[in-house]
Design a protein around this motif. Sequence first.
Motif, short mmCIF file in Angstrom:
data_model
loop_
_atom_site.label_atom_id
_atom_site.label_comp_id
_atom_site.label_asym_id
_atom_site.label_seq_id
_atom_site.Cartn_x
_atom_site.Cartn_y
_atom_site.Cartn_z
N VAL A 250 0.93 -1.15 -0.12
CA VAL A 250 -0.01 0.26 -0.10
C VAL A 250 0.88 1.30 0.07
O VAL A 250 2.11 1.25 0.22
N PRO A 251 0.58 2.45 -0.40
CA PRO A 251 1.27 3.76 -0.38
C PRO A 251 1.75 4.16 0.86
O PRO A 251 0.95 3.58 1.90
N GLY A 252 2.89 4.45 0.94
CA GLY A 252 3.61 5.14 2.27
C GLY A 252 4.61 4.46 2.62
O GLY A 252 5.37 3.50 1.98
N LEU A 253 4.91 4.74 3.96
CA LEU A 253 6.27 3.91 4.58
C LEU A 253 5.94 3.76 6.17
O LEU A 253 5.07 4.44 6.66
N GLU A 254 6.73 2.77 6.44
CA GLU A 254 6.56 2.41 8.01
C GLU A 254 7.47 3.55 8.72
O GLU A 254 8.54 3.58 8.16
N LEU A 255 7.08 4.08 9.91
CA LEU A 255 7.72 4.95 10.62
C LEU A 255 7.80 4.51 11.84
O LEU A 255 6.83 4.29 12.51
N ALA A 256 9.11 4.37 12.47
CA ALA A 256 9.48 4.11 13.92
C ALA A 256 9.96 5.28 14.64
O ALA A 256 10.94 6.22 13.94
N TYR A 257 9.39 5.99 15.57
CA TYR A 257 9.74 7.03 16.50
C TYR A 257 10.37 6.88 17.50
O TYR A 257 9.62 5.94 18.43
N VAL A 258 11.28 7.35 18.02
CA VAL A 258 12.20 6.94 19.22
C VAL A 258 12.70 8.20 19.91
O VAL A 258 13.29 9.21 19.25
N GLU A 259 12.23 8.22 21.01
CA GLU A 259 12.47 9.38 21.85
C GLU A 259 14.10 8.82 22.56
O GLU A 259 13.77 7.98 23.61
N ASP A 260 15.08 9.38 22.57
CA ASP A 260 16.37 8.98 23.20
C ASP A 260 17.31 10.11 22.72
O ASP A 260 17.21 10.88 21.72
N THR A 261 18.52 10.09 23.20
CA THR A 261 19.50 10.73 22.63
C THR A 261 20.44 10.01 22.09
O THR A 261 20.94 8.93 22.24
N VAL B 152 10.63 13.38 -4.04
CA VAL B 152 10.36 12.16 -4.42
C VAL B 152 8.79 12.10 -4.33
O VAL B 152 8.19 12.11 -3.29
N PRO B 153 8.09 11.66 -5.44
CA PRO B 153 6.70 11.81 -5.37
C PRO B 153 6.09 10.55 -4.48
O PRO B 153 6.90 9.68 -4.04
N ASP B 154 4.94 10.85 -3.93
CA ASP B 154 4.47 9.84 -3.02
C ASP B 154 4.04 8.67 -3.46
O ASP B 154 3.99 7.68 -2.70
N ASP B 155 3.81 8.62 -4.80
CA ASP B 155 3.49 7.02 -5.45
C ASP B 155 4.92 6.56 -5.64
O ASP B 155 4.14 5.56 -6.52
N TRP B 156 5.82 7.01 -5.45
CA TRP B 156 6.92 6.16 -5.28
C TRP B 156 7.00 5.18 -4.08
O TRP B 156 7.91 4.22 -4.10
N TYR B 157 6.54 5.65 -3.08
CA TYR B 157 6.69 5.02 -1.77
C TYR B 157 5.72 3.84 -1.49
O TYR B 157 4.60 4.07 -1.55
N TYR B 158 5.97 2.66 -1.18
CA TYR B 158 5.25 1.67 -0.64
C TYR B 158 5.73 0.91 0.62
O TYR B 158 6.81 0.85 0.96
N VAL B 159 4.70 0.36 1.15
CA VAL B 159 4.86 -0.55 2.36
C VAL B 159 4.12 -1.71 2.58
O VAL B 159 3.00 -1.69 1.74
N GLU B 160 4.49 -2.66 3.24
CA GLU B 160 3.64 -3.87 3.25
C GLU B 160 2.61 -3.65 3.91
O GLU B 160 2.38 -2.78 4.81
#
Length: 265
Positions: free
Chosen positions: A112-123, A242-250
């Motif tokens: 599906v369109p998009g990317l997986e994002l992991a957000y980490v709060e740390d130094t 980078v066009p949004d329709d180039w990004y895909y994620v499982e």
Amino acid sequence: EQLRRLEALGLNYRIPEPGGLKEDRLTLDDRFRVELGNPLPWGEVRYTLDGSDPGPESALYAEPLELVTEKSGTTVSARVVLPAGRLGPIARAEVTRGSLRTGLDIDSGRLVPGLELAYVEDTFHTAAALADARADRLGAIPRVELPGIEREEQFGLRFRGYLRVPYGDVYTFELTSDDGSQLYLKEELVIDHDGYHGSAQKSGSIALAKGHHRLRVLYFQGGGGRDLALRVRQGDGPFETVPDDWYYVENVLDPGEALPLTDAP
């Protein structure tokens, strides 16, 4: 004009670098044309093709260089030499003949369109340290950018997914960040823009066949300003987002639920 006056007066000034060697170049062709620019008409541009420092006795640049490209690369080095013998700074760029990286054999119906994002709060002190960092929040996002839910300082982002390019060609990517960032394609480090620094761009090239290629972007914010963006240039075209329709994620995340991210399990 001002530099010409300084030259006529015999005053010292900084000699500009020759134009045309701002970045390394990757090509699929057997030959590549390099055009150098002389910023000072009263000086000469001298160059070498073996990585050595050019000097007054090196080859004189008089017309565009027609290089026979090699997979090992050819290093073009050039500098301005003034009549009195003063030498300007050296500009260098490597020209390399590459080959297309094959796309992944993947069932696009799972994507599906998009990317997986992991957000980490740390130094963090490097973007590379984010490779295996445990996420505080997980979700999906349409593109490589700051998600808008991050705290002011001391956090990291890890993007994963696939990049689907429309044609087999050389693609040059430009990563803007404040602080450090890295771009991986097919697990190859294409741009290493790591470490503490202000907002700045760094580019890197890779030859990709049409299709899907595994993508990973790492970014950390250590303090002060923050910035993140990814642009691409196909062949000799202009840089564009980078066009949004180039990004895909499982299909395990819903890009529509990208913000806010959910707490990681």
